[in-house]
Design an enzyme around this catalytic site. Structure first.
Site, PDB file in Angstrom:
ATOM      1  N   LYS A 188       6.412  -4.323 -10.545  1.00 41.06           N
ATOM      2  CA  LYS A 188       5.387  -4.686  -9.504  1.00 41.06           C
ATOM      3  C   LYS A 188       4.330  -5.371 -10.293  1.00 41.06           C
ATOM      4  CE  LYS A 188       2.691  -1.576  -6.808  1.00 41.06           C
ATOM      5  NZ  LYS A 188       2.221  -0.428  -6.398  1.00 41.06           N
TER       6      LYS A 188
ATOM      7  N   SER B  98       2.218   0.323  -1.574  1.00 39.35           N
ATOM      8  CA  SER B  98       1.848  -0.643  -1.883  1.00 39.35           C
ATOM      9  C   SER B  98       3.155  -1.468  -2.545  1.00 39.35           C
ATOM     10  CB  SER B  98       0.751  -0.545  -2.844  1.00 39.35           C
ATOM     11  OG  SER B  98       1.029   0.191  -3.900  1.00 39.35           O
TER      12      SER B  98
ATOM     13  N   SER C 225       2.729   5.165  -2.736  1.00 40.21           N
ATOM     14  CA  SER C 225       3.136   3.659  -2.974  1.00 40.21           C
ATOM     15  C   SER C 225       4.647   3.406  -3.406  1.00 40.21           C
ATOM     16  CB  SER C 225       2.120   3.036  -3.958  1.00 40.21           C
ATOM     17  OG  SER C 225       0.757   2.952  -3.129  1.00 40.21           O
TER      18      SER C 225
END
Length: 432
Positions: A61, A139, A163
């Site tokens: 990420k 996310s 997330s």
């Protein structure tokens, strides 16, 4: 095995990363570096290296430090930040195990949403829906899509209120959020220092367990199969079941029926503490208060126009949260954890739907009111595990319809037990 197996695996991953369906998945590609590491991996294989994941491609990420690059966390605000001087600790562990990082994946700016939209880098479309653009969940949006498209077998992300598990559920994958302090966050740009957790998105619970063993701070006990007759699950019937779409309710009910038919005991329970969560967070939330503190220098410098307005709204909400309200939240959380721990004693894990709805179209959330309503609902169920410092995994419900996630959650520190149970449950679901 081919003498060039690693190079072939990396080349295949990079070809998939160029597919039109992979648009907006990456904020940073590392093609040249990945190919160089692949050549080195093939040489190590020839020298009989024992690295367990030698040459396996993986994504991370955009909020993880990567040496030589600024850590942008899905933002334009930090595009000119000083480059990281070293990799995040988790990335170092991945490299030692033989993984090859092919890029950093897109995310909601500063990880502050469960929807996955990003106005700066675009929004990757959910691969489970062909011919239409639906949200991937957030996310860790790009992380989930990179796995769903088969670019990589697993991705590393973060989870503050769901997330990892939300995009895993909406994209038909498995996503594991460990207990918060089991994996170091050194070199990870924070959203909430209280709730942030490093975790994994993969195709199965077994794959999540294998990756957890690579990134965790301390080794766990040998993970043995858990027999179905030794598993006792608590199906939570309040709060997390409110307002669930019919398609989700049907898929979840079918999954529970299959679990019980497979010999696993399921007990219907009510946890009154969950109904008190909205009141607990009415005056303060960990994410808004702690992110407002982190962003204070940028906000004071008048950098508002560099933010996603929807993210900025949630950050600025933290500026009005008082110290007494924050202290009260800390105390209320501790009390609730103690109460819930007593209520679920004797159960091996809790069970509920991961997300109350099927992934909506991106266009349906163009209106701010619709977006914020969907975001709150998306985060509601998954936030429970973060708020009460538990561990949780989302695995797909079986069926031919759109993806629906099933959550298994356990108390703090029971990660290995939960993963063992999840592997058994997933085996039952696949075999039913």
């Amino acid at each position: 095995m081919s003498a060039h197996a690693s190079r072939a695996a990396i080349d295949a991953a990079l070809i998939r990363a160029d597919w039109p369906e992979a648009e907006s998945v990456f904020t940073l590609r590392l093609d040249k570096e990945a190919r160089a590491f692949a050549e080195a991996a093939d040489a190590r294989r020839a020298a009989r290296s024992r690295a367990p994941f030698l040459g396996v491609p993986i994504t991370v990420k955009d909020n993880f430090d990567l040496m030589g690059h600024p850590t942008t966390a899905g933002s334009r605000l930090l595009a000119d930040a000083p480059p990281a001087r070293r990799d995040a600790a988790v990335l170092e562990r991945l490299r030692r195990a033989g993984f090859i990082i092919i890029g950093r994946t897109n995310m909601t700016e500063f990880a502050f949403s469960g929807i996955g939209l990003n106005p700066h880098y675009g929004t990757p479309a959910n691969p489970a829906f062909t011919g239409e653009r639906r949200i991937p969940g957030g996310s860790s949006s790009g992380a989930a899509v990179s796995v769903a498209l088969g670019i990589v077998p697993a991705a590393i992300g973060t989870d503050t209120g769901g997330s990892i598990r939300i995009p895993a559920a909406l994209c038909g994958l498995s996503g594991f959020k460990p207990t918060t302090n089991t994996v170091t966050r050194a070199g990870v740009l924070p959203l909430s220092t209280t709730l942030d957790t490093v975790g994994v998105i993969a195709q199965s619970a077994a794959d999540c367990a294998a990756l957890f063993d690579v990134i965790r701070d301390r080794p766990g006990p040998p993970r043995l199969p858990v027999p179905v007759q030794r598993i006792r699950l608590g199906l939570v019937c309040n709060y997390v079941m409110d307002g669930i779409e019919t398609a989700v309710a049907d898929a979840f009910a079918d999954a529970v029926e299959r679990i019980e038919a497979g010999g696993i005991a399921v007990e219907r329970i009510v946890l009154p503490e969950l109904d008190g969560i909205p009141a607990m967070m009415r005056e303060a939330t960990f994410a808004s208060a702690e992110s407002a503190a982190w962003h204070a220098p940028y906000l004071a410098a008048g950098r508002d126009d560099a933010y996603d307005p929807r993210v900025l709204t949630r950050i600025r909400a933290g500026e009005t949260m008082t110290a007494p309200a924050y202290v009260a939240l800390v105390a209320a959380r501790a009390a609730a954890i103690e109460t819930i721990s007593a209520q679920v004693a004797g159960l091996d894990a809790l069970l509920w739907p991961t997300v109350p709805f099927i992934a909506p179209t991106i266009a349906a959330l163009a209106d701010d009111a619709a977006y914020h309503a969907a975001n709150l609902l998306a985060l509601r169920n998954s936030t429970v595990a973060n708020l009460f410092d538990g561990c949780a995994i989302s695995i797909p419900c079986p069926g031919d319809g759109p993806p629906v996630g099933l959550t298994l959650a356990a108390l703090s520190g029971r990660d290995d037990q939960l993963l063992g149970i999840s592997i058994t449950v997933q085996t039952v679901l696949k075999g039913a």
